[in-house]
Design a protein around this motif. Structure first.
Motif, PDB file in Angstrom:
ATOM      1  N   ASP A 128       0.804  -1.234   0.000  1.00 50.25           N
ATOM      2  CA  ASP A 128       0.000   0.000   0.000  1.00 50.25           C
ATOM      3  C   ASP A 128       0.835   1.281   0.000  1.00 50.25           C
ATOM      4  OD1 ASP A 128      -2.234  -1.692   0.193  1.00 50.25           O
ATOM      5  OD2 ASP A 128      -2.058  -1.730   2.378  1.00 50.25           O
ATOM      6  N   ILE A 129       2.045   1.188  -0.512  1.00 50.60           N
ATOM      7  CA  ILE A 129       2.905   2.366  -0.643  1.00 50.60           C
ATOM      8  C   ILE A 129       3.324   2.408  -2.113  1.00 50.60           C
ATOM      9  CG2 ILE A 129       5.125   3.381   0.054  1.00 50.60           C
ATOM     10  CD1 ILE A 129       3.502   3.207   2.493  1.00 50.60           C
ATOM     11  N   SER A 130       3.312   3.582  -2.710  1.00 58.68           N
ATOM     12  CA  SER A 130       3.635   3.658  -4.141  1.00 58.68           C
ATOM     13  C   SER A 130       5.106   3.342  -4.387  1.00 58.68           C
ATOM     14  CB  SER A 130       3.320   5.055  -4.676  1.00 58.68           C
ATOM     15  OG  SER A 130       4.299   5.963  -4.212  1.00 58.68           O
ATOM     16  N   ASP A 131       5.405   2.878  -5.597  1.00 57.78           N
ATOM     17  CA  ASP A 131       6.797   2.594  -5.949  1.00 57.78           C
ATOM     18  C   ASP A 131       7.650   3.859  -5.831  1.00 57.78           C
ATOM     19  OD1 ASP A 131       6.282  -0.044  -6.403  1.00 57.78           O
ATOM     20  OD2 ASP A 131       6.002   0.167  -8.569  1.00 57.78           O
ATOM     21  N   ALA A 132       7.076   4.999  -6.216  1.00 60.40           N
ATOM     22  CA  ALA A 132       7.839   6.255  -6.151  1.00 60.40           C
ATOM     23  C   ALA A 132       8.262   6.546  -4.710  1.00 60.40           C
ATOM     24  CB  ALA A 132       7.004   7.410  -6.709  1.00 60.40           C
ATOM     25  N   THR A 133       7.352   6.326  -3.765  1.00 61.39           N
ATOM     26  CA  THR A 133       7.671   6.557  -2.351  1.00 61.39           C
ATOM     27  C   THR A 133       8.715   5.564  -1.860  1.00 61.39           C
ATOM     28  OG1 THR A 133       5.482   7.456  -1.940  1.00 61.39           O
ATOM     29  CG2 THR A 133       6.688   6.654  -0.018  1.00 61.39           C
ATOM     30  N   LYS A 134       8.551   4.308  -2.237  1.00 60.73           N
ATOM     31  CA  LYS A 134       9.549   3.304  -1.823  1.00 60.73           C
ATOM     32  C   LYS A 134      10.939   3.689  -2.309  1.00 60.73           C
ATOM     33  CE  LYS A 134       6.440  -0.611  -2.443  1.00 60.73           C
ATOM     34  NZ  LYS A 134       6.313  -1.906  -3.139  1.00 60.73           N
ATOM     35  N   ILE A 135      11.010   4.139  -3.565  1.00 65.28           N
ATOM     36  CA  ILE A 135      12.310   4.514  -4.123  1.00 65.28           C
ATOM     37  C   ILE A 135      12.901   5.705  -3.364  1.00 65.28           C
ATOM     38  CG2 ILE A 135      13.396   5.576  -6.172  1.00 65.28           C
ATOM     39  CD1 ILE A 135      13.167   2.553  -6.348  1.00 65.28           C
ATOM     40  N   GLN A 136      12.041   6.659  -3.023  1.00 64.98           N
ATOM     41  CA  GLN A 136      12.522   7.818  -2.263  1.00 64.98           C
ATOM     42  C   GLN A 136      13.099   7.366  -0.911  1.00 64.98           C
ATOM     43  OE1 GLN A 136       9.325  10.714  -1.954  1.00 64.98           O
ATOM     44  NE2 GLN A 136      10.731  12.311  -1.231  1.00 64.98           N
ATOM     45  N   LEU A 137      12.389   6.467  -0.236  1.00 61.62           N
ATOM     46  CA  LEU A 137      12.860   5.935   1.052  1.00 61.62           C
ATOM     47  C   LEU A 137      14.199   5.206   0.874  1.00 61.62           C
ATOM     48  CD1 LEU A 137       9.470   4.398   2.276  1.00 61.62           C
ATOM     49  CD2 LEU A 137      10.552   6.453   3.231  1.00 61.62           C
ATOM     50  N   LEU A 138      14.265   4.373  -0.157  1.00 60.08           N
ATOM     51  CA  LEU A 138      15.478   3.572  -0.369  1.00 60.08           C
ATOM     52  C   LEU A 138      16.683   4.451  -0.693  1.00 60.08           C
ATOM     53  CD1 LEU A 138      13.780   0.648  -2.294  1.00 60.08           C
ATOM     54  CD2 LEU A 138      15.171   0.379  -0.230  1.00 60.08           C
ATOM     55  N   GLN A 139      16.445   5.493  -1.481  1.00 57.76           N
ATOM     56  CA  GLN A 139      17.539   6.417  -1.797  1.00 57.76           C
ATOM     57  C   GLN A 139      18.082   7.059  -0.537  1.00 57.76           C
ATOM     58  OE1 GLN A 139      15.820   9.186  -4.589  1.00 57.76           O
ATOM     59  NE2 GLN A 139      16.167   7.845  -6.354  1.00 57.76           N
ATOM     60  N   ARG A 140      17.196   7.591   0.268  1.00 58.65           N
ATOM     61  CA  ARG A 140      17.644   8.321   1.453  1.00 58.65           C
ATOM     62  C   ARG A 140      18.301   7.396   2.480  1.00 58.65           C
ATOM     63  NH1 ARG A 140      19.680  11.202   2.011  1.00 58.65           N
ATOM     64  NH2 ARG A 140      19.052  12.191   3.941  1.00 58.65           N
ATOM     65  N   ILE A 141      17.703   6.226   2.694  1.00 58.22           N
ATOM     66  CA  ILE A 141      18.254   5.321   3.713  1.00 58.22           C
ATOM     67  C   ILE A 141      19.613   4.768   3.271  1.00 58.22           C
ATOM     68  CG2 ILE A 141      17.915   3.119   4.910  1.00 58.22           C
ATOM     69  CD1 ILE A 141      14.889   3.728   4.871  1.00 58.22           C
ATOM     70  N   SER A 142      19.711   4.348   2.009  1.00 59.24           N
ATOM     71  CA  SER A 142      20.981   3.756   1.557  1.00 59.24           C
ATOM     72  C   SER A 142      22.090   4.810   1.526  1.00 59.24           C
ATOM     73  CB  SER A 142      20.825   3.085   0.188  1.00 59.24           C
ATOM     74  OG  SER A 142      20.430   4.015  -0.796  1.00 59.24           O
ATOM     75  N   GLU A 143      21.707   6.059   1.337  1.00 63.75           N
ATOM     76  CA  GLU A 143      22.712   7.122   1.370  1.00 63.75           C
ATOM     77  C   GLU A 143      23.173   7.387   2.810  1.00 63.75           C
ATOM     78  OE1 GLU A 143      22.119   9.909  -1.800  1.00 63.75           O
ATOM     79  OE2 GLU A 143      22.265  11.492  -0.288  1.00 63.75           O
ATOM     80  N   ALA A 144      22.207   7.507   3.704  1.00 60.32           N
ATOM     81  CA  ALA A 144      22.544   7.812   5.102  1.00 60.32           C
ATOM     82  C   ALA A 144      23.340   6.688   5.749  1.00 60.32           C
ATOM     83  CB  ALA A 144      21.261   8.067   5.894  1.00 60.32           C
ATOM     84  N   ALA A 145      23.079   5.440   5.355  1.00 58.20           N
ATOM     85  CA  ALA A 145      23.740   4.299   5.995  1.00 58.20           C
ATOM     86  C   ALA A 145      25.042   3.911   5.301  1.00 58.20           C
ATOM     87  CB  ALA A 145      22.796   3.091   6.010  1.00 58.20           C
ATOM     88  N   GLY A 146      25.281   4.454   4.110  1.00 62.44           N
ATOM     89  CA  GLY A 146      26.338   3.932   3.243  1.00 62.44           C
ATOM     90  C   GLY A 146      27.713   4.531   3.429  1.00 62.44           C
ATOM     91  N   PRO A 147      28.576   4.316   2.429  1.00 62.55           N
ATOM     92  CA  PRO A 147      29.985   4.717   2.540  1.00 62.55           C
ATOM     93  C   PRO A 147      30.225   6.234   2.434  1.00 62.55           C
ATOM     94  CG  PRO A 147      29.569   3.707   0.395  1.00 62.55           C
ATOM     95  CD  PRO A 147      28.301   3.571   1.189  1.00 62.55           C
ATOM     96  N   SER A 148      29.159   7.017   2.222  1.00 65.26           N
ATOM     97  CA  SER A 148      29.312   8.468   2.374  1.00 65.26           C
ATOM     98  C   SER A 148      28.577   8.931   3.629  1.00 65.26           C
ATOM     99  CB  SER A 148      28.752   9.202   1.138  1.00 65.26           C
ATOM    100  OG  SER A 148      29.441   8.809  -0.031  1.00 65.26           O
ATOM    101  N   GLY A 149      27.961   8.003   4.359  1.00 68.25           N
ATOM    102  CA  GLY A 149      27.201   8.333   5.560  1.00 68.25           C
ATOM    103  C   GLY A 149      27.719   7.584   6.785  1.00 68.25           C
TER     104      GLY A 149
END
Lengths: 291, 291
Positions: A128-149
């Motif tokens: 019940d969440i749009s693909d666009a929203t999921k992608i936005q979440l995934l972008q932000r989380i993977s950035e914050a948790a990743g090798p630049s975060g």
């Protein structure tokens, strides 16, 4: 109000984390190791921030549980890996044996890898969440948790040990190591609650300030906290020559800095057309906590 | 044809991996450790399979480079963590010192964490690809790499050491440890190439068979390969009491099994209304390779 919210939502989150592990089909030992660290307690501050954001936006909390759990899984993986002998070499976390002490190093590494990978699977499969929203979440989380975060923050923290850091350098480390994922918890709540770009930006700024406040309070508690409450010996930072706010600024100025970040955090909320009473209470809780 | 394709596409992939690292902003030591393992060579079989799938579907290879790199990053992280002292404790990989031998264990753990996390960031940020497609890719990759896939296979492999496994148990381990991510490379090519569900399923089945074939060939080479070519001592599996196809089936039957999986793999291609000449050549390459 905040105590009640904390208590109730922690239970929801912990039950949901349990049921997530039950969907996995790996070897029992791996599932046990994952479950052990997910159920090892903690303040669940990231999930609580995400849920409190949704509440402030007048959205059902139901919208946020899975993403809150995914973020808590990322936080948990980072603790499991940080505790490893090659990293901080900690035997205890929150008064319990660390993952590798119970399951061995190999399984602890793999449990961390599994937690991290599965957190992205959970978000990619939200209902019940749009693909666009999921992608936005995934972008932000993977950035914050990743090798630049977060991973960058962990490396910088490690490399700062034994060196004398400037306040700027210390803040950079904490921004990445703690602030990025805390900030993203609020952002994810705002994204799920369909908030405007402006609201997302203000909430993210709130998150960065309370991330630093959280860290300063940790450092202050290490100087003047109660050993029993904080679950580790008082003065252990000073003993291990760790760079902390009190070691750089002195205790009094560190406390002023804490007050400053709490006030700055709250000021970002006051610009918004919502009542974020819970988030304000969480800011106060961070300032006044004794553990 | 296949040699040319391998050579050319490996260069594309390696250049793209280099430019991905250049976008990161973490400490230099972290970027160096990530770059070191990404540039340490290897067959790049997963990217090649993804690109060969796109070519068979008559789609531009350009569509696939970023996802191919993301999958190679996941494969690379798994090697870096597998080589750690707490896991396989390997000093050399492809004739070069392993990541932790050069950068130390802590940085090797964090480089692996960073590679894994950033692979998901890359897919979430693909350009000119719909959100629905990105989500489909993320679901499949995070499942294949996660605690019900590759991580589970690694744990099962570890726990199988020193025990005598049945053929079924050994195949289960290899399916998860190697087959899942190989199969997903083909699936991702098919998803990016807008293939039908039926085509995706046949290509995934092809991938699972060549995943097993790949592993059997590895085991066979360990018995009768050329030390110089394979880059490690012949007979090292037998010496370490590892469960292998030759140890369970004997060398001749293991080779028959290899032939069987190559033929079975190819048969899945023959059902499809495309010319997958390159994939057939890759299957033969896997069977006949000497390293």
């Amino acid at each position: 109000m905040i105590e009640h919210f904390f208590l109730e939502e922690r239970q929801h989150i912990e039950a949901r984390l349990k049921s997530i592990v039950e969907t996995l089909t790996g070897p029992q030992s791996l599932l046990d190791a994952i479950d052990y660290s997910l159920q090892a307690g903690g303040k669940r501050i990231r999930p609580i921030l995400l849920l409190a954001t949704l509440q402030g936006l007048n959205k059902p909390l139901q919208l946020g549980y899975d993403v809150a759990c995914a973020i808590e899984m990322i936080h948990t993986y980072s603790l499991v890996h940080d505790d490893l002998p090659a990293m901080d070499d900690d035997d205890l976390r929150r008064g319990k044996p660390t993952n590798h002490k119970v399951f061995g190093e190999a399984l602890a590494i793999l449990a961390g890898d599994g937690l991290l990978t599965h957190s992205f699977n959970i978000i990619s499969r939200l209902e019940d969440i749009s693909d666009a929203t999921k992608i936005q979440l995934l972008q932000r989380i993977s950035e914050a948790a990743g090798p630049s975060g977060m991973v960058a923050g962990q490396v910088a923290d490690m490399e700062g040990e034994g060196k004398i850091l400037s306040l700027d350098e210390l803040e950079q480390i904490h921004h990445r190591k703690t602030g990025d994922l805390l900030g993203v918890s609020l952002e994810c709540g705002a994204i799920l609650g369909s908030a405007s770009m402006e609201t997302i930006a203000e909430l993210s700024a709130f998150g960065k300030h309370i991330g630093l406040a959280f860290q300063i309070k940790d450092d202050v508690l290490d100087v003047e906290g109660d050993e029993e409450s904080i679950g580790k010996p008082v003065g252990s930072d000073a003993e291990s020559d760790k760079n902390t706010y009190p070691s750089i600024l002195g205790l009094e100025e560190a406390k002023e800095k804490l007050d400053y970040h709490i006030d700055a955090a709250k000021s970002h909320l006051s610009n918004l057309p919502y009542e974020f009473g819970l988030l304000e209470e969480i800011a106060d809780f961070i300032k006044n906590r004794t553990a």
